[in-house]
Design a protein around this motif. Structure first.
Motif, PDB file in Angstrom:
ATOM      1  N   ILE A 109       0.848  -1.192   0.000  1.00  0.00           N
ATOM      2  CA  ILE A 109       0.000   0.000   0.000  1.00  0.00           C
ATOM      3  C   ILE A 109       0.888   1.249   0.000  1.00  0.00           C
ATOM      4  N   PRO A 110       0.785   2.093  -1.028  1.00  0.00           N
ATOM      5  CA  PRO A 110       1.621   3.287  -1.074  1.00  0.00           C
ATOM      6  C   PRO A 110       0.988   4.461  -0.327  1.00  0.00           C
ATOM      7  N   LEU A 111       1.775   5.462  -0.003  1.00  0.00           N
ATOM      8  CA  LEU A 111       1.247   6.669   0.636  1.00  0.00           C
ATOM      9  C   LEU A 111       0.381   7.443  -0.353  1.00  0.00           C
ATOM     10  N   GLY A 112      -0.302   8.453   0.181  1.00  0.00           N
ATOM     11  CA  GLY A 112      -1.214   9.232  -0.655  1.00  0.00           C
ATOM     12  C   GLY A 112      -2.628   8.738  -0.514  1.00  0.00           C
ATOM     13  N   PHE A 113      -3.042   8.460   0.751  1.00  0.00           N
ATOM     14  CA  PHE A 113      -4.360   7.847   0.979  1.00  0.00           C
ATOM     15  C   PHE A 113      -5.517   8.834   0.870  1.00  0.00           C
ATOM     16  N   GLY A 114      -5.204  10.136   0.896  1.00  0.00           N
ATOM     17  CA  GLY A 114      -6.306  11.101   1.005  1.00  0.00           C
ATOM     18  C   GLY A 114      -7.037  10.859   2.310  1.00  0.00           C
ATOM     19  N   ASP A 115      -8.375  10.924   2.268  1.00  0.00           N
ATOM     20  CA  ASP A 115      -9.157  10.712   3.488  1.00  0.00           C
ATOM     21  C   ASP A 115      -9.807   9.343   3.522  1.00  0.00           C
ATOM     22  N   LYS A 116      -9.304   8.432   2.722  1.00  0.00           N
ATOM     23  CA  LYS A 116      -9.950   7.116   2.656  1.00  0.00           C
ATOM     24  C   LYS A 116      -9.767   6.325   3.945  1.00  0.00           C
ATOM     25  N   SER A 117     -10.745   5.479   4.231  1.00  0.00           N
ATOM     26  CA  SER A 117     -10.698   4.676   5.455  1.00  0.00           C
ATOM     27  C   SER A 117      -9.791   3.463   5.234  1.00  0.00           C
ATOM     28  N   VAL A 118      -9.479   2.812   6.347  1.00  0.00           N
ATOM     29  CA  VAL A 118      -8.664   1.601   6.296  1.00  0.00           C
ATOM     30  C   VAL A 118      -9.307   0.581   5.367  1.00  0.00           C
ATOM     31  N   GLU A 119     -10.607   0.394   5.543  1.00  0.00           N
ATOM     32  CA  GLU A 119     -11.297  -0.618   4.744  1.00  0.00           C
ATOM     33  C   GLU A 119     -11.240  -0.293   3.250  1.00  0.00           C
ATOM     34  N   GLU A 120     -11.482   0.971   2.937  1.00  0.00           N
ATOM     35  CA  GLU A 120     -11.470   1.377   1.524  1.00  0.00           C
ATOM     36  C   GLU A 120     -10.104   1.108   0.887  1.00  0.00           C
ATOM     37  N   ILE A 121      -9.075   1.526   1.613  1.00  0.00           N
ATOM     38  CA  ILE A 121      -7.721   1.337   1.072  1.00  0.00           C
ATOM     39  C   ILE A 121      -7.404  -0.151   0.918  1.00  0.00           C
ATOM     40  N   CYS A 122      -7.750  -0.931   1.947  1.00  0.00           N
ATOM     41  CA  CYS A 122      -7.469  -2.370   1.882  1.00  0.00           C
ATOM     42  C   CYS A 122      -8.160  -2.989   0.677  1.00  0.00           C
ATOM     43  N   ASN A 123      -9.426  -2.634   0.475  1.00  0.00           N
ATOM     44  CA  ASN A 123     -10.147  -3.184  -0.677  1.00  0.00           C
ATOM     45  C   ASN A 123      -9.475  -2.782  -1.979  1.00  0.00           C
ATOM     46  N   GLU A 124      -9.061  -1.518  -2.026  1.00  0.00           N
ATOM     47  CA  GLU A 124      -8.419  -1.019  -3.234  1.00  0.00           C
ATOM     48  C   GLU A 124      -7.174  -1.836  -3.589  1.00  0.00           C
ATOM     49  N   TYR A 125      -6.422  -2.226  -2.572  1.00  0.00           N
ATOM     50  CA  TYR A 125      -5.171  -2.938  -2.834  1.00  0.00           C
ATOM     51  C   TYR A 125      -5.276  -4.438  -2.576  1.00  0.00           C
ATOM     52  N   ASN A 126      -6.520  -4.914  -2.478  1.00  0.00           N
ATOM     53  CA  ASN A 126      -6.709  -6.346  -2.372  1.00  0.00           C
ATOM     54  C   ASN A 126      -6.081  -6.968  -1.130  1.00  0.00           C
ATOM     55  N   VAL A 127      -6.199  -6.256  -0.022  1.00  0.00           N
ATOM     56  CA  VAL A 127      -5.644  -6.751   1.233  1.00  0.00           C
ATOM     57  C   VAL A 127      -6.821  -7.089   2.141  1.00  0.00           C
ATOM     58  N   ASN A 128      -6.762  -8.240   2.804  1.00  0.00           N
ATOM     59  CA  ASN A 128      -7.811  -8.600   3.752  1.00  0.00           C
ATOM     60  C   ASN A 128      -7.801  -7.621   4.932  1.00  0.00           C
ATOM     61  N   THR A 129      -8.904  -6.876   5.072  1.00  0.00           N
ATOM     62  CA  THR A 129      -8.955  -5.800   6.068  1.00  0.00           C
ATOM     63  C   THR A 129      -8.690  -6.308   7.483  1.00  0.00           C
ATOM     64  N   TYR A 130      -9.270  -7.464   7.830  1.00  0.00           N
ATOM     65  CA  TYR A 130      -9.111  -7.939   9.210  1.00  0.00           C
ATOM     66  C   TYR A 130      -7.697  -8.422   9.480  1.00  0.00           C
ATOM     67  N   PHE A 131      -7.087  -9.001   8.458  1.00  0.00           N
ATOM     68  CA  PHE A 131      -5.694  -9.397   8.618  1.00  0.00           C
ATOM     69  C   PHE A 131      -4.829  -8.149   8.813  1.00  0.00           C
ATOM     70  N   PHE A 132      -5.095  -7.157   7.994  1.00  0.00           N
ATOM     71  CA  PHE A 132      -4.360  -5.894   8.102  1.00  0.00           C
ATOM     72  C   PHE A 132      -4.511  -5.301   9.510  1.00  0.00           C
ATOM     73  N   LEU A 133      -5.756  -5.263  10.000  1.00  0.00           N
ATOM     74  CA  LEU A 133      -5.996  -4.677  11.323  1.00  0.00           C
ATOM     75  C   LEU A 133      -5.305  -5.486  12.420  1.00  0.00           C
ATOM     76  N   ASP A 134      -5.342  -6.809  12.247  1.00  0.00           N
ATOM     77  CA  ASP A 134      -4.698  -7.656  13.242  1.00  0.00           C
ATOM     78  C   ASP A 134      -3.204  -7.345  13.311  1.00  0.00           C
ATOM     79  N   ILE A 135      -2.591  -7.176  12.151  1.00  0.00           N
ATOM     80  CA  ILE A 135      -1.156  -6.906  12.107  1.00  0.00           C
ATOM     81  C   ILE A 135      -0.836  -5.529  12.708  1.00  0.00           C
ATOM     82  N   VAL A 136      -1.537  -4.505  12.277  1.00  0.00           N
ATOM     83  CA  VAL A 136      -1.172  -3.174  12.774  1.00  0.00           C
ATOM     84  C   VAL A 136      -1.510  -3.017  14.253  1.00  0.00           C
ATOM     85  N   ASN A 137      -2.596  -3.627  14.699  1.00  0.00           N
ATOM     86  CA  ASN A 137      -2.946  -3.527  16.110  1.00  0.00           C
ATOM     87  C   ASN A 137      -1.938  -4.249  16.997  1.00  0.00           C
TER      88      ASN A 137
END
Ligand SMILES: [Fe+2]
Ligand SMILES: [Fe+2]
Lengths: 252, 197
Positions: free
Chosen positions: A28-56
């Motif tokens: 996921i590159p920088l330049g997210f604007g105001d998009k939410s975590v979920e929106e960005i994850c969907n955009e880049y084909n990343v499982n949102t819950y996996f992403f949240l688990d990792i960052v949390n």
């Protein structure tokens, strides 16, 4: 605080800038604007819950995985773990190497001693590479095969043979502690290397070592507490579903 | 500051008295009971919840270990085994505590202190925490030069158990865990000369 899917991606970075390197690993590159975590994850084909688990869990040691949503695949876990290995090898390890070399070049009295630290870090690097190679060549292919067999309910003879001799339990037992040398290096620099004429590089080396240690701890946690338990369950299922007999070891 | 409590388990009256008088010379250490058989030992642990049981190796081996472990686990009682140079090394676990009975009095006092002091509930355990004793420096020197525990034991005429407990203390004091880390520490502090290594 716990990060959620509706937060702005940009706010994650504001809260903990170390997440930058994690986010890049997901592609996921920088330049997210105001998009939410979920929106960005969907955009880049990343499982949102996996992403949240990792960052949390990266930001909070005591974070407990949300079991309801931890149905992400072994595939995505392994992909992330591989990216992390790559980050160590291509980025942070060379950076530290370079910083210690700079420290060496910029100090006068302690040159011989800093040279020792450089060699020490070299030893550590080799240990780390061996550790990573073993996981990438043996462990990850194995867990991917297990997941595949579990999903398709089809198992190859080769995997059956492998399961008779190997289990993810063995990985857990042999999974070596690769932080020890790192801890030692930190202490040598903080406590035992006498004052050096340079302090800038010395401080930078330390900061990087802390970052690497943190990252490796988190990485091992994912291997041991997220990946391995899932595989253990799948192995159990496969053993009974295909009625595989666990071979008794040679001491029988 | 609360006291650390000990039970001495030994069949020999003389050995028990020796240990009691050694331990009671130390401030904050107290022997709460001496026992000479299994039943009394288990009863005493149950009733007195000691911090440590000091027991000789032969006696320990004769105990019902499962029951013993059940008893001590809950109470956080630690077992210290008395060994000597003839003690079978097969039984030997790095995680356990040992005292070598053939050592001099001052060494035995030192070993007991090294094992027990970290468990004292106190604001600061020891100010000179990170200063190695001469004996520890000897051990460190050989470790840094790459000798095994067994070789160090032979060189210094001490038991392998003693070497291991020295090593544990060195690591704890310095907060350095690997042999290569210890080697660098030894060079930095001129305990070994880089050219000789
Ligand atoms: Fe790994
Ligand atoms: Fe690993």
């Amino acid at each position: 605080m716990t990060f959620t899917k509706d937060m702005k991606m940009a706010d994650l970075i504001h809260k903990n800038y170390l997440l930058l390197s994690i986010i890049s690993r997901f592609g996921i590159p920088l330049g997210f604007g105001d998009k939410s975590v979920e929106e960005i994850c969907n955009e880049y084909n990343v499982n949102t819950y996996f992403f949240l688990d990792i960052v949390n869990s990266y930001s909070n040691e005591n974070y407990i995985t949300d079991v309801q949503h931890n149905n992400f695949s072994i595939h995505s876990i392994v992909r992330y773990l591989r990216k992390t290995h790559k980050f160590y090898i291509d980025q942070i390890v060379p950076e530290i190497n370079c910083l210690i070399t700079n420290l060496y070049q910029n100090c006068f009295q302690q040159k011989d001693n800093v040279k020792l630290l450089l060699n020490f870090f070299d030893e550590y690097k080799n240990e780390l590479l061996i550790h990573i190679k073993r996981e990438e060549d043996v462990v990850y292919p194995y867990v991917l095969n297990i997941e595949n067999a579990y999903e398709t309910k089809k198992i190859s003879k080769k995997l059956v043979a492998q399961m008779k001799n190997y289990s993810i339990n063995e990985y857990l037992n042999e999974h070596s502690n690769i932080e020890e040398k790192l801890l030692d290096l930190k202490n040598l620099i903080i406590k035992y290397l006498p004052p050096t004429s340079d302090y800038k590089y010395r401080n930078k080396v330390l900061a990087k070592l802390f970052q690497l240690e943190n990252d490796i701890n988190d990485h091992s946690r994912i291997e041991e507490k997220v990946m391995a338990p899932k595989i253990l369950e799948m192995e159990k299922f496969l053993f009974s579903h295909f009625s595989i007999d666990k071979q008794n070891s040679s001491d029988e | 500051m609360s006291k650390l409590t000990f039970i001495i388990a030994n069949k020999s009256f003389i050995v028990r008295r020796g240990l009691v008088s050694t331990i009671e010379e130390l401030p904050n250490f107290e022997v709460v009971k001496e026992v000479e058989n299994e039943i009394n030992l288990f009863k005493a642990i149950d009733k007195l919840t000691p911090d440590f049981v000091i027991i000789n190796f032969e006696f320990y081996k004769s105990l019902n270990i499962i029951n013993l472990n059940l008893l001590i686990e809950k109470r956080k009682t630690k077992i210290i085994k008395l060994v000597d140079r003839n003690t079978d090394n097969d039984f030997f676990k790095e995680t356990d505590f040992y005292i070598d009975i053939n050592e001099s009095k001052s060494s035995i006092v030192g070993q007991i202190k090294d094992i027990a002091t970290p468990f004292l509930e106190s604001e600061n355990i020891s100010i000179n925490n990170s200063i190695l004793s001469n004996r520890e420096k000897d051990v460190l020197r050989y470790i840094a030069l790459g000798f095994t525990n067994k070789e160090v034991a032979d060189k210094l005429f001490i038991s392998i158990h003693t070497v291991v407990s020295h090593r544990k203390n060195i690591t704890k004091k310095l907060d350095i865990h690997t042999v290569s880390g210890l080697t660098i520490y030894a060079v930095l502090n001129k305990i070994i000369d880089i050219k000789s290594s």
